[in-house]
Design a protein around this motif. Structure first.
Motif, short mmCIF file in Angstrom:
data_model
loop_
_atom_site.label_atom_id
_atom_site.label_comp_id
_atom_site.label_asym_id
_atom_site.label_seq_id
_atom_site.Cartn_x
_atom_site.Cartn_y
_atom_site.Cartn_z
N THR A 301 0.80 -1.24 0.00
CA THR A 301 0.00 0.00 0.00
C THR A 301 0.82 1.28 0.00
N GLY A 302 2.10 1.20 0.45
CA GLY A 302 2.79 2.45 0.69
C GLY A 302 2.09 3.19 1.82
N LEU A 303 2.03 4.50 1.73
CA LEU A 303 1.39 5.31 2.78
C LEU A 303 -0.11 5.03 2.78
N PRO A 304 -0.65 4.40 3.84
CA PRO A 304 -2.07 4.00 3.82
C PRO A 304 -3.03 5.16 3.66
N SER A 305 -2.70 6.32 4.20
CA SER A 305 -3.64 7.44 4.17
C SER A 305 -3.86 7.98 2.76
N THR A 306 -2.97 7.63 1.83
CA THR A 306 -3.13 8.12 0.46
C THR A 306 -3.45 6.99 -0.51
N TYR A 307 -3.67 5.78 -0.01
CA TYR A 307 -3.82 4.63 -0.88
C TYR A 307 -5.21 4.56 -1.52
N ALA A 308 -5.26 4.66 -2.82
CA ALA A 308 -6.48 4.41 -3.62
C ALA A 308 -7.71 5.09 -3.02
N LYS A 309 -7.58 6.35 -2.68
CA LYS A 309 -8.71 7.05 -2.05
C LYS A 309 -9.88 7.21 -3.02
N GLN A 310 -9.62 7.15 -4.32
CA GLN A 310 -10.66 7.34 -5.31
C GLN A 310 -11.46 6.07 -5.59
N ALA A 311 -11.01 4.94 -5.08
CA ALA A 311 -11.59 3.65 -5.48
C ALA A 311 -12.54 3.09 -4.43
N LYS A 312 -13.53 2.36 -4.90
CA LYS A 312 -14.33 1.50 -4.04
C LYS A 312 -13.55 0.19 -3.87
N ILE A 313 -13.42 -0.25 -2.62
CA ILE A 313 -12.62 -1.43 -2.32
C ILE A 313 -13.54 -2.62 -2.02
N ILE A 314 -13.37 -3.69 -2.78
CA ILE A 314 -14.03 -4.97 -2.50
C ILE A 314 -12.96 -5.91 -1.98
N HIS A 315 -13.13 -6.43 -0.79
CA HIS A 315 -12.09 -7.26 -0.18
C HIS A 315 -12.62 -8.67 0.07
N LEU A 316 -12.09 -9.64 -0.66
CA LEU A 316 -12.44 -11.05 -0.47
C LEU A 316 -11.39 -11.70 0.41
N ASP A 317 -11.81 -12.22 1.55
CA ASP A 317 -10.86 -12.88 2.45
C ASP A 317 -11.58 -13.87 3.34
N ILE A 318 -10.91 -14.96 3.66
CA ILE A 318 -11.51 -15.97 4.52
C ILE A 318 -11.42 -15.57 5.99
N ASP A 319 -10.52 -14.64 6.28
CA ASP A 319 -10.27 -14.23 7.66
C ASP A 319 -10.89 -12.85 7.91
N MET A 563 11.40 1.49 -6.92
CA MET A 563 11.21 1.44 -5.48
C MET A 563 10.30 2.57 -5.03
N THR A 564 9.32 2.22 -4.21
CA THR A 564 8.53 3.23 -3.52
C THR A 564 9.19 3.48 -2.17
N PRO A 565 9.77 4.64 -1.93
CA PRO A 565 10.44 4.89 -0.66
C PRO A 565 9.47 4.76 0.52
N PRO A 566 9.96 4.32 1.67
CA PRO A 566 9.09 4.20 2.84
C PRO A 566 8.47 5.55 3.19
N GLY A 567 7.16 5.50 3.54
CA GLY A 567 6.46 6.73 3.89
C GLY A 567 5.91 7.49 2.71
N SER A 568 6.06 6.91 1.49
CA SER A 568 5.57 7.58 0.27
C SER A 568 4.29 6.93 -0.20
N SER A 569 3.55 7.65 -1.04
CA SER A 569 2.38 7.07 -1.69
C SER A 569 2.84 5.98 -2.65
N VAL A 570 1.94 5.03 -2.91
CA VAL A 570 2.31 3.85 -3.69
C VAL A 570 2.77 4.22 -5.10
N ASP A 571 2.25 5.32 -5.64
CA ASP A 571 2.61 5.71 -7.01
C ASP A 571 3.82 6.62 -7.07
N GLU A 572 4.40 6.96 -5.94
CA GLU A 572 5.59 7.81 -5.93
C GLU A 572 6.85 6.96 -6.05
#
Length: 577
Positions: A301-319, A563-572
């Protein structure tokens, strides 16, 4: 008194014999282990079960208990079965804990059986006594002490049921010596298939299924994130049907790389910090993201606060605990993706997202020109890790199993290896355990004896479990070891150069003569220094029966990009330094 206690016709056996029979009942054929005082009764029984007409198990004597657990992990990851390790108490048991924690984070089904001092000595600080249950509880799916011989069959059956059902994971059984030696009535295996309050396979929520399908049908820029959950559920065909009907481009997590064939047209590569540039950029443009059996780790995800804010997230998981843990899910779909994927697919309209898929190409071309081509087809200078991986991948044609250690070797191997079959990558994802590679590769050769196992490692990780060359020697385990030697702790050195003003604090390494080490263990060895010799040396390694060590002299200061530097948005992402 229940019927079990008064059944006078039941055979009387010892707890250690009950363990052998219980393991047989669970279909165990391979055990990785190391004997010692508190587990000696079990090993005495194991003697009769590993030879002659009564042979039931292959026991692989490792050289360190950590190696036993990593080997059990490698076995489990490629075979789909539960890996088994048997060790002694105290330091033998605590030596397994790194592997247990690793298996927990990577959802690997293993059962560790450890000897323990007799219950009369518990709490007295007896020789080699450790509270294993207490230590293992936070890092295992279940840990339990078998205090009485009568409990062996039940405990073993329950352990295997918990380890392999639902979201898989490690189970630790603490086996005091008295329970090994005392007698019990054997009435057959317990066949545990139910544990109160444990719901490994949730009931599907039809409303969530419908809402997920509605969002996907309305999406203009959908993106699928494919994780190891697809591998664990054996849902590869269900994934293909879902992706192809919805025409969704897909990225794969590190552990999910072989869940989708490398050359499938919808496969856009690896996600995350060292993944594909196009995927990370397009994550920030997608309008619907379908996460399938993955946990949104920080490396994805990189920086979670900036991750895919424009998207609707569908999460399939058994847990269920993974939902909203790191990234908010607009539509959670709880269940085994072998069931949830077809349920959604049935409600999908046949789609065509050609324009969206084509929009990945400019970024992919830029990455190819700036990163990939220089990494795998250099024309001068010392060998690079990427080109070595590329040559091995080309000659194995996507049919080999990739095992990696941790570091630059791991990321470059993951990026440039090819995958045609499922269960084709074994690596330490969540814990990042250096020293994982060699013993895990040993386990993989037993879990998939008909497949070529290629293990990539750096000089740092190679030396962390170097003693397992003894196991390879004794078993003639046909591991093809590719040692990418840059005389550095390469990944740490790269971070020091990038983020710590090039202060290379204790990352340069003075290394031994690996040719002499290979000679001491009777393992075929070669050294690749010149680019012109690489193809031939790799071909010789792959054509050689049994184990092989190919050392490659790698450019010391080469970096892993992008490389996405730590603390950066995923697209940086950085394509160059």
């Amino acid at each position: 008194m229940d019927s079990k206690q008064i059944n006078t016709n039941a055979e009387t056996i010892t707890g250690r014999e009950a363990l052998m029979r219980a393991l047989q009942a669970e279909g165990v054929t391979t055990i990785f282990g190391y004997p010692g005082g508190s587990i000696m009764p079990v090993y005495d029984s194991l003697y009769d079960y590993t030879r002659g007409d009564t042979k039931a198990f292959d026991h692989i004597l490792v050289r360190h208990e950590q190696g036993a657990v990593h080997a059990a992990q490698g076995y489990a990851r490629v075979s789909g079965k539960v890996g088994v390790a048997i060790v002694t108490s105290g330091p033998g048991a605590t030596n397994t804990l790194t592997g247990v924690a690793d298996a927990m984070l990577d959802s690997t089904p293993i059962v560790v059986i450890a000897g323990q001092v007799g219950i009369g000595a518990l709490g007295t600080d007896a020789f080699q006594e450790v509270d294993l249950v207490g230590v293992a509880q936070p890092i295992s799916k279940w840990s339990y002490q078998i205090r009485h011989a009568d409990d062996v069959a039940w405990a073993v059956s329950r352990a295997f049921y918990i380890a392999r059902s639902g979201r898989p994971g490690p189970v630790v059984l603490d086996f005091p010596k008295n329970a090994q030696l005392h007698e019990c009535k054997w009435e057959g295996p317990a066949h545990v298939n139910f544990v109160r309050s444990y719901v490994p396979y949730p009931t599907l929520n039809e409303q969530s299924i419908a809402e997920a399908a509605r969002l996907i049908n309305s999406a203009q820029r959908p993106l699928a994130l494919v994780g190891q959950g697809v591998e664990l559920a054996c849902a590869h065909q269900q994934l293909l049907e879902f992706l192809e009907k919805a025409d969704i481009p897909a990225g794969r997590t590190l552990l999910g790389l072989s869940a989708l064939p490398s050359r499938h047209p919808l496969n856009k590569g690896m996600l995350g910090m060292h993944g594909q540039y196009s995927l990370n950029v397009k994550t920030q443009e997608a309008d619907v993201i379908v996460a399938i059996g993955m946990r949104f780790s920080d490396r994805v995800t990189g920086l979670p606060s900036t991750y895919a804010k424009q998207a609707k997230i569908i999460h399939l998981d058994i847990d269920k605990s993974e939902i909203d843990k790191c990234i908010h899910a607009d539509v959670p779909v709880i269940g085994d993706c072998r069931e949830t994927l077809p349920a959604i697919t049935r409600l999908l309209q046949k789609a065509d997202h050609t324009a969206w898929k084509d929009s990945f190409e400019p970024y992919a071309k830029e990455e190819w020109q700036k990163v990939v081509e220089p990494a795998i087809h250099p024309t001068d200078g010392p060998l690079l890790m990427g080109e070595v991986v590329n040559v091995v991948a080309g000659q194995t044609k996507g049919d080999a199993i990739l095992v990696t250690d941790v570091g630059q070797n791991q990321m470059l191997a993951a990026r440039y290896f090819h995958y045609n079959q499922s269960r084709s990558i074994v690596t330490s994802g969540g814990l990042g355990t250096m020293g994982f590679g060699m013993p895990a590769a040993i386990g993989a050769t037993f879990g998939a004896p008909d497949r070529t196992v290629c293990m990539f490692c750096g000089d740092g990780g190679f030396q962390m479990n170097l003693q397992e060359l003894g196991t390879i020697m004794e078993q003639q385990a046909p591991v093809k070891m590719i040692l990418l030697n840059n005389n550095y702790l390469g990944n740490v050195r790269q971070w020091q150069d990038m983020f710590w003003n090039r202060r290379q604090s204790f990352t340069p390494m003075v290394n031994p003569r690996y040719d002499l080490i290979a000679q001491a263990y009777g393992i075929d060895y070669d050294l690749a220094v010149e680019r012109k010799d690489l193809e031939a040396k790799v071909a010789r390694m792959l054509a050689t029966d049994g184990p092989y060590l190919l050392e490659c002299a790698i450019k010391p200061d080469a970096d892993i990009m992008p490389m996405t530097p730590p603390g950066s948005s995923v697209d940086e992402m950085l394509l160059e330094i």
